[in-house]
Design an enzyme around this catalytic site. Structure first.
Site, mmCIF file in Angstrom:
data_model
loop_
_atom_site.group_PDB
_atom_site.id
_atom_site.type_symbol
_atom_site.label_atom_id
_atom_site.label_comp_id
_atom_site.label_asym_id
_atom_site.label_seq_id
_atom_site.Cartn_x
_atom_site.Cartn_y
_atom_site.Cartn_z
ATOM 1 N N TYR A 40 -3.731 -0.496 -0.796
ATOM 2 C CA TYR A 40 -3.199 0.489 -1.867
ATOM 3 C C TYR A 40 -4.528 0.518 -2.795
ATOM 4 O O TYR A 40 -4.782 1.855 -3.155
ATOM 5 C CB TYR A 40 -2.002 -0.259 -2.455
ATOM 6 C CG TYR A 40 -1.844 0.569 -3.867
ATOM 7 C CD1 TYR A 40 -1.665 1.851 -4.040
ATOM 8 C CD2 TYR A 40 -1.504 -0.059 -4.986
ATOM 9 C CE1 TYR A 40 -1.159 2.518 -5.154
ATOM 10 C CE2 TYR A 40 -1.448 0.368 -6.201
ATOM 11 C CZ TYR A 40 -1.172 1.631 -6.135
ATOM 12 O OH TYR A 40 -0.718 2.338 -7.485
ATOM 13 N N ARG A 45 1.806 -10.287 -17.287
ATOM 14 C CA ARG A 45 1.418 -8.572 -16.756
ATOM 15 C C ARG A 45 1.343 -7.976 -18.137
ATOM 16 O O ARG A 45 2.254 -8.293 -19.115
ATOM 17 C CB ARG A 45 2.653 -8.317 -15.946
ATOM 18 C CG ARG A 45 2.555 -8.662 -14.359
ATOM 19 C CD ARG A 45 1.235 -8.188 -13.771
ATOM 20 N NE ARG A 45 1.156 -8.765 -12.436
ATOM 21 C CZ ARG A 45 0.753 -9.849 -12.312
ATOM 22 N NH1 ARG A 45 0.267 -10.737 -13.058
ATOM 23 N NH2 ARG A 45 0.614 -10.425 -10.729
#
Ligand code: UDP
Length: 339
Positions: free
Chosen positions: A146, A226
């Site tokens: 990806y 994150r």
């Protein structure tokens, strides 16, 4: 004399980030044409003020046709597959779809005189970087097919500029989160794999619990960290960059610059919803780096972009408002419209 209305083609404008960008473009007076195959996006996410053309970017003729009829001032390209795990299982799908789509789109843009292209890129370009926060100088070493497919797209755009004068902006997103503050549009993936919507489903009792993918990472509480950036802030960055894209191509990292662990996200969701969220700790998910935090200094300095939703509780509150108003996501909207 007021400026003439600008027309923008938005691929993937029925998807999560794309639809928020369409809303922001309309709010700023742009004319918008959405090109989307609706394989992952939702027609209901496109407001009636935008024109929706259903089609696939893999069809070179169809793309050339839309582009030649549209007299577009710019293209914003969101349409892509975007799951790391899926790309590890089927890399060919990602190279075929993400790369071939971009080739067709940028070729058609170049050949019809469109000189501005803004594309969604990804933090996955940086794989597992050695230092944080991740800035634009961080070495590129994609973490999956990806990420590699997005890097191929970025490289193609370098040549689109050199060979055809197409100026581009590549925006490397970190974790897009939240929903439009008015609650009209939000996040709705099938299957849903992202942390915040899954946590909110657990808060709403639609799931029995949230599974934490590993709590033995080298982070303060052992869970992955994150950088969650509000989807409306991402939309704002696209429009700022679009408006400056006259003389040079650029690439920016886009995050809040603040990392939150999986446990911190769950605690924030408990505060926002006022509900307990049952948790089970499971194994690590393949391919997850321990920490991914962006440095967005460059776009702050050059374009004055600052997140309007820097606070995690606020981000989650917008996602919760969307979820509560649309417990079935866009499917519920279809049903309501059909009644
Ligand atoms: N995560 C988790 N449980 C879930 C979904 C995600 O613990 O059910 C973790 C995941 O391992 C990652 C973070 O939450 O560390 C964000 O994952 P998400 O899939 O939302 O975004 P990604 O970081 O993969 O782009």
């Amino acid at each position: 004399m007021s400026e003439p209305e600008k027309t923008v083609l938005v691929t993937g404008g029925a998807g999560y980030v794309g639809s928020h960008c369409v809303a922001a473009l309309l709010e700023r007076g742009y004319r918008v044409v959405v090109f989307d195959d609706l394989s992952q996006g939702h027609a209901q996410a496109v407001p009636p003020e935008a024109e929706l053309v259903r089609g696939t970017l893999l069809d070179r003729e169809a793309v050339a046709d839309v582009m030649s009829k549209g007299r577009f001032d710019a293209v914003l390209h969101f349409a892509a597959r975007s799951l790391v795990g899926e790309s590890m299982a089927d890399p060919w799908l990602y190279f075929r779809e993400n790369v071939a789509s971009a080739v067709n789109l940028v070729e058609a843009a170049a050949k019809t005189g469109v000189r501005k292209v803004v594309v969604s890129s990804t933090a996955n370009l940086f794989g597992t970087p050695e230092r944080q926060p991740i800035d634009e100088e961080t070495a590129i070493d994609p973490g999956s097919p990806y990420g590699e497919s997005k890097y191929m797209m970025e490289r193609m755009l370098v040549w689109a500029d050199r060979c055809a004068g197409v100026k581009s902006a590549c925006l490397r997103y970190f974790n897009a989160a939240g929903a439009h503050p008015d609650g009209r549009i939000g996040e709705d993936h099938t299957p849903e794999t992202h942390l915040i919507p899954l946590v909110l489903d657990a808060a709403a009792g639609r799931r029995s619990h949230i599974e934490i993918y590993g709590d033995d990472y080298p982070t303060p509480d052992g869970t992955c960290v994150r950088d969650y950036v509000h989807v409306s802030d991402l939309a704002d960055a696209h429009i700022r960059v679009l408006e400056m894209l006259e003389t040079r191509s650029v690439r920016y990292n886009l995050g809040n610059g603040q990392g939150y662990s999986v446990r911190q996200v769950i605690e924030a969701a408990e505060r926002v919803t006022g509900r307990p969220i049952p948790v089970k700790v499971g194994p690590r998910r393949a391919g997850d780096p321990a920490v991914l935090v962006a440095s967005s200094e460059q776009i702050r300095k050059e374009l004055g972009w600052t997140p309007k939703f820097p606070d995690l509780d606020n981000i989650i509150a917008t996602a919760w408002a969307w979820r509560q108003a649309n417990p079935e996501g866009y499917r519920g909207k279809v049903a309501a419209a059909a009644e």
